[in-house]
Design a protein around this motif. Structure first.
Motif, short mmCIF file in Angstrom:
data_model
loop_
_atom_site.label_atom_id
_atom_site.label_comp_id
_atom_site.label_asym_id
_atom_site.label_seq_id
_atom_site.Cartn_x
_atom_site.Cartn_y
_atom_site.Cartn_z
N LEU A 25 0.83 -1.20 0.00
CA LEU A 25 0.00 0.00 0.00
C LEU A 25 0.86 1.26 0.00
N ILE A 26 2.01 1.19 0.70
CA ILE A 26 2.95 2.31 0.69
C ILE A 26 3.53 2.50 -0.71
N ALA A 27 3.89 1.39 -1.36
CA ALA A 27 4.45 1.47 -2.71
C ALA A 27 3.45 2.05 -3.70
N ARG A 28 2.16 1.88 -3.42
CA ARG A 28 1.12 2.38 -4.32
C ARG A 28 0.64 3.78 -3.92
N ASP A 29 1.33 4.42 -2.98
CA ASP A 29 1.00 5.78 -2.54
C ASP A 29 -0.40 5.90 -1.94
N LEU A 30 -0.89 4.82 -1.38
CA LEU A 30 -2.14 4.88 -0.64
C LEU A 30 -1.89 5.10 0.84
N LEU A 31 -0.69 4.79 1.27
CA LEU A 31 -0.30 4.88 2.67
C LEU A 31 1.13 5.40 2.72
N LYS A 32 1.47 6.11 3.79
CA LYS A 32 2.83 6.59 3.96
C LYS A 32 3.31 6.25 5.37
N ASP A 33 4.58 5.90 5.45
CA ASP A 33 5.26 5.72 6.74
C ASP A 33 6.14 6.95 6.93
N TYR A 37 1.82 5.72 10.47
CA TYR A 37 1.12 5.49 9.22
C TYR A 37 0.16 6.66 8.93
N TYR A 38 0.21 7.15 7.69
CA TYR A 38 -0.67 8.22 7.24
C TYR A 38 -1.37 7.78 5.96
N LEU A 39 -2.66 8.02 5.89
CA LEU A 39 -3.38 7.82 4.64
C LEU A 39 -3.15 9.03 3.73
N THR A 40 -2.90 8.78 2.46
CA THR A 40 -2.89 9.85 1.47
C THR A 40 -4.33 10.12 1.03
#
Length: 558
Positions: A43-51, A56-59
């Motif tokens: 999900l991070i790699a798909r820019d839906l989530l950020k660390d 954890y942050y939702l985009t």
């Protein structure tokens, strides 16, 4: 493609945020979802989530993928907060060292969590703002930089955020109608405005007073009323002569093609020295449904309710000081319609004429600005030209075309960098080997350059009021200037006052309005309603308008 398992993880992050007003720590979240760590990395790699900093942050894309009512509400709040944050950045012209500084500019009580703090986190995760984060909650709280929001008109949430009804969406809105009583020469005054309105009339008929009134409304949407009520009115008679010490007005604003508009009504009582806002309402006007929506703002004597139908049901009760408009504070993310209207009014710009004196700021190097709007005195003209040449080549080429058609010997326009982020515009003429800076140009050339730069700018305020732009200009340049303003009226609303018959002759009869006095009251008249006049103008053309203006026949039409 986001499957249901992905959505459940994203929803779990959002649920933690909404329950705790804090973004979850990576370590704590993984304790509950250890087996999902590979999916979280995906999900991070798909820019839906950020660390970010161990949380954890939702985009915005992650919020969209949640596909829940709560996520759609957060998206809508982020969109609603956008104009207020843009306005805050322009006021501060820099980062906010501490979150309370930002809240102070927004005009709301500091609360590092909840409705403001959480959307800032989503915007940060999406790369639209930068900030240092609270150790306890992960919410942006220091060195908040909003510059990344300046070029955005709408966040990429289309089709997922709760949609405002079309009649309440103020993107591309215009000021449709003004009603006014009790301000200077205005008593039972009304005016219907077009995308381009050119006002004529004798001196002291109310043209400048109408501009001053609109400027006052824009000021009051951002500031408390001072003792003199209108800060530009010190030493002048404010209230209509012979009437009580009170003024009232109503504004209709919206998109011309929409079936309904927003109507804003205010009544202010004096005396000068102790102003009181006694009534204030923002309502949907012309609504076609059987059940009329309740007012979005409804205040009497500083107490009232505020609501927004598009995002959150119900209402909030507020108390505001007697010398403040409730609209000034209506910039919360759960009030998208009042917030948009406040931003719409606060963004109006007024140009009484540029300062071209020998020591004027316009003639000196200025700091480079991001997405500048031309200052009312033209002082940042070089910054506006710098932005045009670097970022808007089509507008720049249009500007040079206009200059080539109006300035004898014109070769080219450019900008030169100076030390410490400064810039100044330069002009080249045939027969002169050296470049001429703005300091060396004639007053008329500077005025023309300022008006044309304003007209070709891609990002314009929603309403621009221009007083006598023909001053200091040769008659032969007026057709080009009129054409430039007409093109600008496709991107903004332009209201012009003029005393020049040559300038007036460049406009269509439908674009012209006459201001005149009747029994001491200013009156707004559209000469296009005269069938005889329409026939004469159709037969003769613009020259008929110029002749009728000089003979005052336009001003005495019934």
């Amino acid at each position: 493609m986001t499957d249901e398992a992905d959505r459940e993880l994203l929803r779990a992050v959002l649920d933690h945020v909404l329950k705790n007003d804090a973004f979850p720590s990576v370590e704590g979240f993984l304790r509950k979802h250890a087996s999902d760590e590979p999916k979280l990395k995906e999900l991070i790699a798909r820019d839906l989530l950020k660390d970010i900093s161990g949380r954890y942050y939702l985009t915005l894309a992650g919020l969209r993928a949640c596909d829940t009512a709560e996520a759609r509400q957060q998206l809508a709040w982020c969109q609603a907060l956008l104009p207020a944050l843009q306005m805050a950045w322009r006021k501060a012209r820099g980062s906010f060292q501490y979150a309370p500084d930002l809240y102070a500019v927004l005009g709301v009580e500091y609360n590092p969590e909840g409705e403001y703090g959480v959307p800032l986190g989503f915007l940060m995760a999406s790369g639209l703002i930068s900030a240092d984060l609270s150790e306890n909650t992960g919410i942006p709280d220091e060195n908040i930089n909003l510059e990344g929001l300046l070029y955005i008109e709408e966040l990429d949430v289309a089709g997922h955020a709760e949609k405002l009804p079309p009649s309440m969406d103020l993107a591309g809105a215009a000021l449709l109608r003004v009603e006014l009583a009790g301000y200077r020469p205005f008593d039972r005054f009304s005016a219907d405005l077009g995308s381009l309105t050119v006002m004529i009339g004798a001196n002291a008929t109310g043209k400048s007073s109408l501009f001053d009134f609109l400027r006052f409304v824009s000021f009051a949407a951002q500031n408390p009323l001072p003792p003199e009520i209108d800060p530009r009115n010190a030493g002048k008679l404010l209230f209509h002569a012979g009437g009580p010490d009170r003024l009232s007005f109503a504004l209709n604003a919206g998109r011309r093609e929409a079936p309904a508009s927003l109507r804003y009504e205010v009544e202010i009582h004096g005396p000068v020295g102790a102003p009181r806002v006694v009534r204030e309402r923002l309502v949907l006007d012309g609504h076609a449904q059987e059940q009329t929506p309740p007012p979005l703002l409804d205040f009497r004597g500083g107490r009232g309710v505020v609501r927004d139908l598009a995002v959150r049901p119900g209402q909030a009760s507020w108390t505001v000081p007697p010398n403040e408009l409730a609209l000034r504070r209506a910039i919360a993310p759960d009030l998208p319609t009042p917030s948009q209207f406040q931003s719409f009014v606060a963004s109006w710009r007024f140009y009484p004429g540029f300062d071209v004196s020998p020591a004027a700021p316009l003639r000196r190097p200025v700091h480079v600005e991001e997405n500048p709007v031309l200052a009312e005195d033209g002082g940042n003209l070089s910054a506006v030209l710098h932005a045009l040449v670097l970022e808007h080549r089509e507008a720049w080429e249009e500007l040079e075309t206009h200059l080539g058609a109006t300035l004898p010997g014109f070769l080219s326009l450019g900008v030169k960098s100076r030390a410490k982020g400064m810039t100044i515009a330069v002009l080249r003429e045939r027969g002169i080997s050296e470049e001429l800076t703005l300091a060396e140009l004639s007053d008329g050339t500077l005025r023309l350059l300022g008006w044309l730069a304003l007209a070709v700018s891609p990002s314009l305020p929603p309403l621009i009021c221009i007083d006598e732009p023909e001053i200091g200009l040769h008659p032969r340049v007026l057709p080009v200037l009129a054409g430039a303003f007409r093109l600008a009226a496709a991107r903004s609303q332009i209201l012009i006052a003029t005393h020049s018959p040559h300038f007036l002759a460049q406009f269509a009869l439908e674009e012209i309005a006459v201001m005149r006095k009747e029994e001491g009251r200013a009156v707004f008249v559209r000469p296009a309603t005269s069938q005889a006049l329409r026939r004469e103008v159709e037969e003769i053309g613009g020259e008929a308008l110029a002749r009728l203006f000089l003979t005052e026949e336009l001003e005495v039409l019934p």
